[in-house]
Design a protein around this motif. Structure first.
Motif, short mmCIF file in Angstrom:
data_model
loop_
_atom_site.label_atom_id
_atom_site.label_comp_id
_atom_site.label_asym_id
_atom_site.label_seq_id
_atom_site.Cartn_x
_atom_site.Cartn_y
_atom_site.Cartn_z
N ASN A 188 1.24 -31.28 -33.87
CA ASN A 188 -0.02 -30.71 -33.42
C ASN A 188 -0.44 -29.43 -34.13
O ASN A 188 -1.63 -29.13 -34.22
CB ASN A 188 0.01 -30.47 -31.91
CG ASN A 188 -0.08 -31.77 -31.14
OD1 ASN A 188 -0.80 -32.69 -31.54
ND2 ASN A 188 0.66 -31.88 -30.06
N CYS A 190 -0.45 -26.25 -33.30
CA CYS A 190 -1.14 -25.18 -32.58
C CYS A 190 -0.85 -23.86 -33.27
O CYS A 190 0.29 -23.61 -33.67
CB CYS A 190 -0.68 -25.13 -31.12
SG CYS A 190 -1.00 -26.65 -30.21
N HIS A 269 -0.47 -33.72 -23.54
CA HIS A 269 -1.42 -32.94 -24.32
C HIS A 269 -2.84 -33.39 -23.96
O HIS A 269 -3.12 -34.59 -23.95
CB HIS A 269 -1.19 -33.14 -25.82
CG HIS A 269 -1.87 -32.12 -26.68
ND1 HIS A 269 -3.25 -32.04 -26.80
CD2 HIS A 269 -1.37 -31.11 -27.44
CE1 HIS A 269 -3.56 -31.05 -27.61
NE2 HIS A 269 -2.44 -30.46 -28.02
N GLN A 296 -3.92 -23.51 -21.88
CA GLN A 296 -3.75 -22.34 -22.76
C GLN A 296 -4.91 -21.36 -22.65
O GLN A 296 -4.70 -20.17 -22.47
CB GLN A 296 -3.54 -22.75 -24.22
CG GLN A 296 -2.41 -23.75 -24.45
CD GLN A 296 -1.04 -23.28 -24.01
OE1 GLN A 296 -0.88 -22.20 -23.47
NE2 GLN A 296 -0.04 -24.12 -24.19
N LEU A 303 -9.80 -21.80 -27.92
CA LEU A 303 -9.08 -23.06 -28.13
C LEU A 303 -9.16 -23.51 -29.58
O LEU A 303 -8.20 -24.05 -30.13
CB LEU A 303 -9.65 -24.14 -27.20
CG LEU A 303 -9.33 -23.98 -25.72
CD1 LEU A 303 -10.14 -24.97 -24.89
CD2 LEU A 303 -7.84 -24.15 -25.45
N ARG A 308 -6.14 -26.19 -30.82
CA ARG A 308 -5.74 -27.10 -29.75
C ARG A 308 -6.45 -28.47 -29.86
O ARG A 308 -6.09 -29.42 -29.17
CB ARG A 308 -6.03 -26.48 -28.39
CG ARG A 308 -5.14 -25.30 -28.06
CD ARG A 308 -3.71 -25.74 -27.81
NE ARG A 308 -3.57 -26.43 -26.53
CZ ARG A 308 -2.46 -27.06 -26.15
NH1 ARG A 308 -1.41 -27.13 -26.95
NH2 ARG A 308 -2.40 -27.66 -24.96
#
Length: 472
Positions: A188, A190, A269, A296, A303, A308
């Motif tokens: 991912n 992040c 997620h 988050q 974001l 994200r």
């Protein structure tokens, strides 16, 4: 073993620093004692069980006292700065024992090992071996290298390693709940997270081995399994015929093992959790109605900076789907406050998201810049610590209100509770969890033992615990 020829069509604070001990009767003995201490997420504790299994085959006996150990391992986490400081402080304590016993092998395992390998070997003169999460099979060889007078390192990441063929030795187990890893790594990226760099690319474990492990646990008396992955919703395994099994399919196969086996999973997620997963949860009573869905931040700009890959509206859509398909489902989350450039208005959007969802529980943190992450390279950590701290206090206060509200909603209900242990506060009470993952305390009854299910009438609650009595 059920047929997997299916048709075509993701930190418990109470466990930090826990030492792991095996039943001596299952081990052969080589005269050496092993001490393993774990920090971080459930995946790390699961990994420690894999390490213990590998070294048990080499004849190591575990001990709960590092002062009497021949080999000392600390399984580390790089997610939060305080975890690194804990490990460094712990290594200083190990140093005293090593001075008394120069033959002691001291090793650092896990995420921090991969990221800080040079520092541990050069600055922390105490450390003999550094091993990353994908190299645990190499531990016997690495220990041999240290025995011969060399430092030993293996932090290579793998695109294939899932440890699917290793049956983890259950450590410090109550014989009731078990973690089962279904995948490793993360794709991912992040911007605040080091996991893709410390645990490597995402790969899913063979579904046959997962179902067999869960079935073996149930046959051994376990009543609950938690399927673990950094992002369980992206689980994808292809059989020999090229047919793909996704997470919803895997969840169904595990649920079908036995209706008395409770199934949980973590972590989901928001970009990947599907209605198919939610409908699978609805279909099977033994899949617990509890979802950990990290938000988050409640602000779309933040974001995006966090990478994200969803925005505020998308997250709310997923919450709406959960509420529609699984009414009453418990939802928990992760919140980071004070991320780079976060404004006061954006902080307020996180608070308003919390009001929208009214989470049952949350893990809440101030942003802590982690070296090597995309955020550390791209953005200034420019929010003053006092501002971060104040915003965190506001988030914590709001979550306390919501958590209490969610518990109050359950008063008057009769719930099925899996008895896990005696209550910490009174040996006269049992403690267990309900379907929604809430802790329930109630008077012990000689008709029931830990590992049994009991129907409990919820009579009252504290701010964190349900209190009731067995009925029926």
């Amino acid at each position: 073993m059920m047929n997997l020829d299916f048709p075509t069509s993701k930190h418990d604070e109470s466990r930090q620093g826990e030492a792991l001990v095996l039943d001596k009767t299952i081990l052969k003995n080589n005269g050496r004692k092993l001490y393993i201490e774990s920090y971080g997420c459930a995946m790390n504790f699961s990994d420690s069980e894999i390490v213990a299994s590998i070294l048990a085959d080499q004849g190591f006996e575990t001990t709960s006292d590092f002062k009497e150990a021949d080999v000392v391992f600390i399984n580390t986490c790089s997610i939060r700065e305080n975890a690194e400081q804990r490990v460094r402080n712990r290594l200083k304590e190990f140093k005293v024992s090593k001075q008394r016993n120069p033959g002691m092998v001291v090793g650092v395992l896990g995420c921090m090992a991969e990221r800080l390998k040079a520092k541990f070997l050069e600055e922390e003169k105490l450390v003999d071996v550094v091993v990353g999460p994908d190299a645990y099979r190499d531990l016997p060889n690495l220990i041999e290298q240290v025995d011969s007078g060399q430092k030993a390192v293996n932090v290579l990441l793998s695109r294939e390693e899932t440890y699917a063929d290793i049956s983890p030795v259950r450590l410090n187990s109550n014989g009731i709940n078990a973690f089962v890893s279904i995948m490793r790594g993360c794709d991912n990226m992040c911007s605040f997270c080091v996991v893709p760099f410390t645990r490597g690319r995402e790969r899913s474990r063979d579904a046959f081995s997962i179902v067999k492990e869960c079935a073996d646990l149930f046959n051994a008396g376990y009543k609950e399994v938690t399927l673990l992955g950094q992002n369980v919703d992206s689980y994808k395994w292809t059989n020999e015929d090229g047919i793909i099994l996704n997470f919803a399919g895997l969840l169904e196969f595990v649920a079908l093992i036995n209706p008395k086996l409770r199934v949980r999973f973590s972590t989901s997620h928001p970009k990947d959790i599907t209605d198919e997963v939610l409908y699978t949860m609805k279909k099977y009573d033994n899949i617990c109605k509890y979802i950990h869905l990290p938000v988050q931040s409640g602000n779309s700009r933040i974001l995006e900076l966090m990478n994200r890959t969803y925005d505020r509206a998308w997250y709310m859509n997923r919450i709406d789907a959960i509420r529609r398909i699984l009414p009453g489902c418990a939802i928990s989350t992760d919140v980071i406050t004070g991320f780079c450039s976060e404004t006061e208005e954006e902080h307020q959007e996180t608070l308003s998201m919390m009001d929208y969802v009214q989470y049952d529980f949350a893990y809440m943190f101030m942003y802590s810049e982690r070296p090597g992450t995309l955020a550390a390279k791209r953005y200034a950590d420019d929010i003053p610590e006092e501002t971060k701290s104040r915003r965190l206090r506001e988030i914590v206060a709001k979550q306390q209100q919501h958590s209490h509200f969610r518990l109050l909603e359950q008063i008057g209900q009769v719930q099925q509770v899996l008895i896990e242990k005696r209550s910490k506060k009174s040996a006269l009470d049992y403690s267990g969890r309900n379907d929604l993952n809430a802790t329930v305390v109630f008077p012990a009854d000689k008709r029931y033992q830990p590992g049994d299910y009991a129907n409990v009438l919820i009579e009252k609650c504290t701010t964190a615990t349900l209190i009731g009595k067995i009925v029926g």
